[in-house]
Write a protein that holds these residues in place. Structure first.
Motif, PDB file in Angstrom:
ATOM      1  N   ASP A  11       0.853  -1.171   0.000  1.00  0.00           N
ATOM      2  CA  ASP A  11       0.000   0.000   0.000  1.00  0.00           C
ATOM      3  C   ASP A  11       0.892   1.225   0.000  1.00  0.00           C
ATOM      4  OD1 ASP A  11      -2.833   1.025   2.054  1.00  0.00           O
ATOM      5  OD2 ASP A  11      -2.091   1.716   0.131  1.00  0.00           O
ATOM      6  N   GLY A  12       1.214   1.771  -1.189  1.00  0.00           N
ATOM      7  CA  GLY A  12       2.090   2.923  -1.313  1.00  0.00           C
ATOM      8  C   GLY A  12       1.463   4.192  -0.755  1.00  0.00           C
ATOM      9  N   GLN A  13       0.157   4.306  -0.820  1.00  0.00           N
ATOM     10  CA  GLN A  13      -0.576   5.413  -0.216  1.00  0.00           C
ATOM     11  C   GLN A  13      -2.013   4.946  -0.068  1.00  0.00           C
ATOM     12  OE1 GLN A  13      -0.046   8.593  -3.045  1.00  0.00           O
ATOM     13  NE2 GLN A  13      -2.044   8.231  -3.930  1.00  0.00           N
ATOM     14  N   ALA A  14      -2.849   5.752   0.569  1.00  0.00           N
ATOM     15  CA  ALA A  14      -4.231   5.350   0.819  1.00  0.00           C
ATOM     16  C   ALA A  14      -4.921   4.925  -0.477  1.00  0.00           C
ATOM     17  CB  ALA A  14      -4.984   6.500   1.469  1.00  0.00           C
ATOM     18  N   GLN A  15      -5.640   3.822  -0.413  1.00  0.00           N
ATOM     19  CA  GLN A  15      -6.453   3.319  -1.512  1.00  0.00           C
ATOM     20  C   GLN A  15      -5.659   2.789  -2.707  1.00  0.00           C
ATOM     21  OE1 GLN A  15      -9.744   3.074  -0.890  1.00  0.00           O
ATOM     22  NE2 GLN A  15      -9.259   3.945   1.078  1.00  0.00           N
ATOM     23  N   VAL A  16      -4.384   2.509  -2.548  1.00  0.00           N
ATOM     24  CA  VAL A  16      -3.588   1.935  -3.629  1.00  0.00           C
ATOM     25  C   VAL A  16      -3.256   0.494  -3.263  1.00  0.00           C
ATOM     26  CG1 VAL A  16      -1.373   2.000  -4.847  1.00  0.00           C
ATOM     27  CG2 VAL A  16      -2.617   4.121  -4.385  1.00  0.00           C
ATOM     28  N   LEU A  17      -3.456  -0.408  -4.225  1.00  0.00           N
ATOM     29  CA  LEU A  17      -3.156  -1.814  -4.012  1.00  0.00           C
ATOM     30  C   LEU A  17      -2.385  -2.332  -5.219  1.00  0.00           C
ATOM     31  CD1 LEU A  17      -3.657  -4.373  -2.267  1.00  0.00           C
ATOM     32  CD2 LEU A  17      -5.692  -4.758  -3.652  1.00  0.00           C
ATOM     33  N   LEU A  18      -1.245  -2.971  -4.967  1.00  0.00           N
ATOM     34  CA  LEU A  18      -0.456  -3.592  -6.025  1.00  0.00           C
ATOM     35  C   LEU A  18      -0.550  -5.097  -5.859  1.00  0.00           C
ATOM     36  CD1 LEU A  18       2.754  -1.385  -5.951  1.00  0.00           C
ATOM     37  CD2 LEU A  18       0.679  -1.061  -7.270  1.00  0.00           C
ATOM     38  N   LYS A  19      -0.851  -5.798  -6.951  1.00  0.00           N
ATOM     39  CA  LYS A  19      -1.036  -7.246  -6.898  1.00  0.00           C
ATOM     40  C   LYS A  19      -0.040  -7.941  -7.817  1.00  0.00           C
ATOM     41  CE  LYS A  19      -6.038  -6.934  -6.251  1.00  0.00           C
ATOM     42  NZ  LYS A  19      -7.331  -7.313  -6.840  1.00  0.00           N
ATOM     43  N   GLN A  20       0.537  -9.023  -7.316  1.00  0.00           N
ATOM     44  CA  GLN A  20       1.425  -9.857  -8.123  1.00  0.00           C
ATOM     45  C   GLN A  20       0.989 -11.304  -7.979  1.00  0.00           C
ATOM     46  OE1 GLN A  20       5.155  -7.709  -6.427  1.00  0.00           O
ATOM     47  NE2 GLN A  20       5.816  -8.943  -8.160  1.00  0.00           N
ATOM     48  N   ARG A  21       1.064 -12.025  -9.074  1.00  0.00           N
ATOM     49  CA  ARG A  21       0.816 -13.456  -9.084  1.00  0.00           C
ATOM     50  C   ARG A  21       2.105 -14.181  -8.745  1.00  0.00           C
ATOM     51  NH1 ARG A  21       0.217 -16.388 -13.832  1.00  0.00           N
ATOM     52  NH2 ARG A  21       0.868 -14.484 -14.812  1.00  0.00           N
ATOM     53  N   GLU A  22       2.014 -15.320  -8.096  1.00  0.00           N
ATOM     54  CA  GLU A  22       3.205 -16.100  -7.787  1.00  0.00           C
ATOM     55  C   GLU A  22       3.776 -16.708  -9.067  1.00  0.00           C
ATOM     56  OE1 GLU A  22       4.389 -19.983  -5.164  1.00  0.00           O
ATOM     57  OE2 GLU A  22       2.899 -18.594  -4.386  1.00  0.00           O
ATOM     58  N   VAL A  23       5.087 -16.557  -9.249  1.00  0.00           N
ATOM     59  CA  VAL A  23       5.792 -17.125 -10.387  1.00  0.00           C
ATOM     60  C   VAL A  23       6.993 -17.874  -9.842  1.00  0.00           C
ATOM     61  CG1 VAL A  23       7.050 -16.642 -12.519  1.00  0.00           C
ATOM     62  CG2 VAL A  23       5.107 -15.210 -11.875  1.00  0.00           C
ATOM     63  N   SER A  24       7.197 -19.085 -10.292  1.00  0.00           N
ATOM     64  CA  SER A  24       8.336 -19.873  -9.845  1.00  0.00           C
ATOM     65  C   SER A  24       9.077 -20.410 -11.062  1.00  0.00           C
ATOM     66  CB  SER A  24       7.850 -21.030  -8.971  1.00  0.00           C
ATOM     67  OG  SER A  24       8.933 -21.806  -8.541  1.00  0.00           O
ATOM     68  N   ILE A  25      10.389 -20.236 -11.078  1.00  0.00           N
ATOM     69  CA  ILE A  25      11.214 -20.667 -12.199  1.00  0.00           C
ATOM     70  C   ILE A  25      12.267 -21.639 -11.689  1.00  0.00           C
ATOM     71  CG2 ILE A  25      12.822 -19.924 -14.004  1.00  0.00           C
ATOM     72  CD1 ILE A  25       9.956 -18.886 -14.357  1.00  0.00           C
ATOM     73  N   THR A  26      12.390 -22.759 -12.358  1.00  0.00           N
ATOM     74  CA  THR A  26      13.434 -23.723 -12.034  1.00  0.00           C
ATOM     75  C   THR A  26      14.581 -23.545 -13.006  1.00  0.00           C
ATOM     76  OG1 THR A  26      11.780 -25.275 -11.235  1.00  0.00           O
ATOM     77  CG2 THR A  26      13.970 -26.168 -11.737  1.00  0.00           C
ATOM     78  N   ARG A  27      15.773 -23.393 -12.473  1.00  0.00           N
ATOM     79  CA  ARG A  27      16.941 -23.148 -13.310  1.00  0.00           C
ATOM     80  C   ARG A  27      17.110 -24.243 -14.354  1.00  0.00           C
ATOM     81  NH1 ARG A  27      22.890 -22.736 -10.816  1.00  0.00           N
ATOM     82  NH2 ARG A  27      23.178 -24.774 -11.704  1.00  0.00           N
ATOM     83  N   GLY A  28      17.486 -23.845 -15.546  1.00  0.00           N
ATOM     84  CA  GLY A  28      17.714 -24.798 -16.616  1.00  0.00           C
ATOM     85  C   GLY A  28      16.527 -24.978 -17.527  1.00  0.00           C
ATOM     86  N   HIS A  29      15.358 -24.539 -17.078  1.00  0.00           N
ATOM     87  CA  HIS A  29      14.157 -24.714 -17.895  1.00  0.00           C
ATOM     88  C   HIS A  29      13.851 -23.494 -18.754  1.00  0.00           C
ATOM     89  CE1 HIS A  29      12.483 -28.062 -15.099  1.00  0.00           C
ATOM     90  NE2 HIS A  29      13.628 -28.354 -15.635  1.00  0.00           N
ATOM     91  N   THR A  30      14.385 -22.363 -18.393  1.00  0.00           N
ATOM     92  CA  THR A  30      14.164 -21.147 -19.172  1.00  0.00           C
ATOM     93  C   THR A  30      15.305 -20.177 -18.906  1.00  0.00           C
ATOM     94  OG1 THR A  30      12.561 -19.424 -19.719  1.00  0.00           O
ATOM     95  CG2 THR A  30      12.770 -19.995 -17.398  1.00  0.00           C
ATOM     96  N   THR A  31      15.510 -19.237 -19.798  1.00  0.00           N
ATOM     97  CA  THR A  31      16.564 -18.250 -19.591  1.00  0.00           C
ATOM     98  C   THR A  31      16.009 -16.851 -19.350  1.00  0.00           C
ATOM     99  OG1 THR A  31      16.766 -17.861 -21.962  1.00  0.00           O
ATOM    100  CG2 THR A  31      18.233 -19.515 -20.997  1.00  0.00           C
ATOM    101  N   THR A  32      14.726 -16.658 -19.644  1.00  0.00           N
ATOM    102  CA  THR A  32      14.083 -15.359 -19.441  1.00  0.00           C
ATOM    103  C   THR A  32      12.730 -15.583 -18.796  1.00  0.00           C
ATOM    104  OG1 THR A  32      15.166 -14.438 -21.389  1.00  0.00           O
ATOM    105  CG2 THR A  32      13.232 -13.277 -20.594  1.00  0.00           C
ATOM    106  N   THR A  33      12.363 -14.694 -17.885  1.00  0.00           N
ATOM    107  CA  THR A  33      11.042 -14.763 -17.277  1.00  0.00           C
ATOM    108  C   THR A  33      10.507 -13.356 -17.088  1.00  0.00           C
ATOM    109  OG1 THR A  33       9.725 -15.783 -15.524  1.00  0.00           O
ATOM    110  CG2 THR A  33      11.784 -14.702 -14.856  1.00  0.00           C
TER     111      THR A  33
END
Length: 115
Positions: A11-33
Motif C-alpha cells: 500500500d504505497g498510499q491510501a487506496q492503492v493496491l499492487l497485486k502480483q501473481r506467484e511465479v516460480s522458475i526452475t533453473r535450466g528450464h528457461t533463460t528469461t522470465t
C-alpha cells in the motif's frame, strides 16, 4: 534450484493496491522470465513511478529499477542488460529478467510512491 517470486500486496498510499501473481522458475528450464504487477487506485497510471525490488536471502531489499511515463531508470547501469520493465494498459507493469542464473534467486516485488 528454485527461484521464488511471491505475491505482494503493498500500500504505497491510501487506496492503492499492487497485486502480483506467484511465479516460480526452475533453473535450466528457461533463460528469461517476466512477472506482472497490477495497480489499483493509482490515478494517471502512465505517469506513476513503479519500482521493482529484489530481496535475496540474508540481504537487505535492493531496488533494481523504476519506470515512469516511458523510460526505465536503473539504480546500477550494469542492470540494463539483465532487467527491463514496461507498462501495459491502464494499470499493468511487467518486469523482465534475462539470462537467469543462480545469482538471481530471491523474491521480486513491485512498489509505488510519489517522488
Amino acid at each position: 534450484y528454485l527461484f521464488c517470486f511471491l505475491p505482494c500486496f503493498l500500500d504505497g498510499q491510501a487506496q492503492v493496491l499492487l497485486k502480483q501473481r506467484e511465479v516460480s522458475i526452475t533453473r535450466g528450464h528457461t533463460t528469461t522470465t517476466s512477472m506482472d504487477c497490477i495497480a489499483e487506485g493509482i490515478p494517471d497510471f502512465q505517469y506513476a513511478y513503479i519500482h521493482w525490488y529484489r530481496h535475496a536471502a540474508s540481504k537487505a531489499p535492493e531496488r533494481i529499477l523504476y519506470i515512469g511515463l516511458s523510460a526505465v531508470a536503473y539504480d546500477d547501469n550494469s542492470y540494463s542488460n539483465k532487467y527491463s520493465s514496461l507498462k501495459k494498459g491502464t494499470n499493468g507493469c511487467t518486469f523482465i529478467i534475462n539470462d537467469i542464473n543462480s545469482n538471481d534467486e530471491g523474491t521480486y516485488y513491485c512498489a509505488y510512491w510519489h517522488f
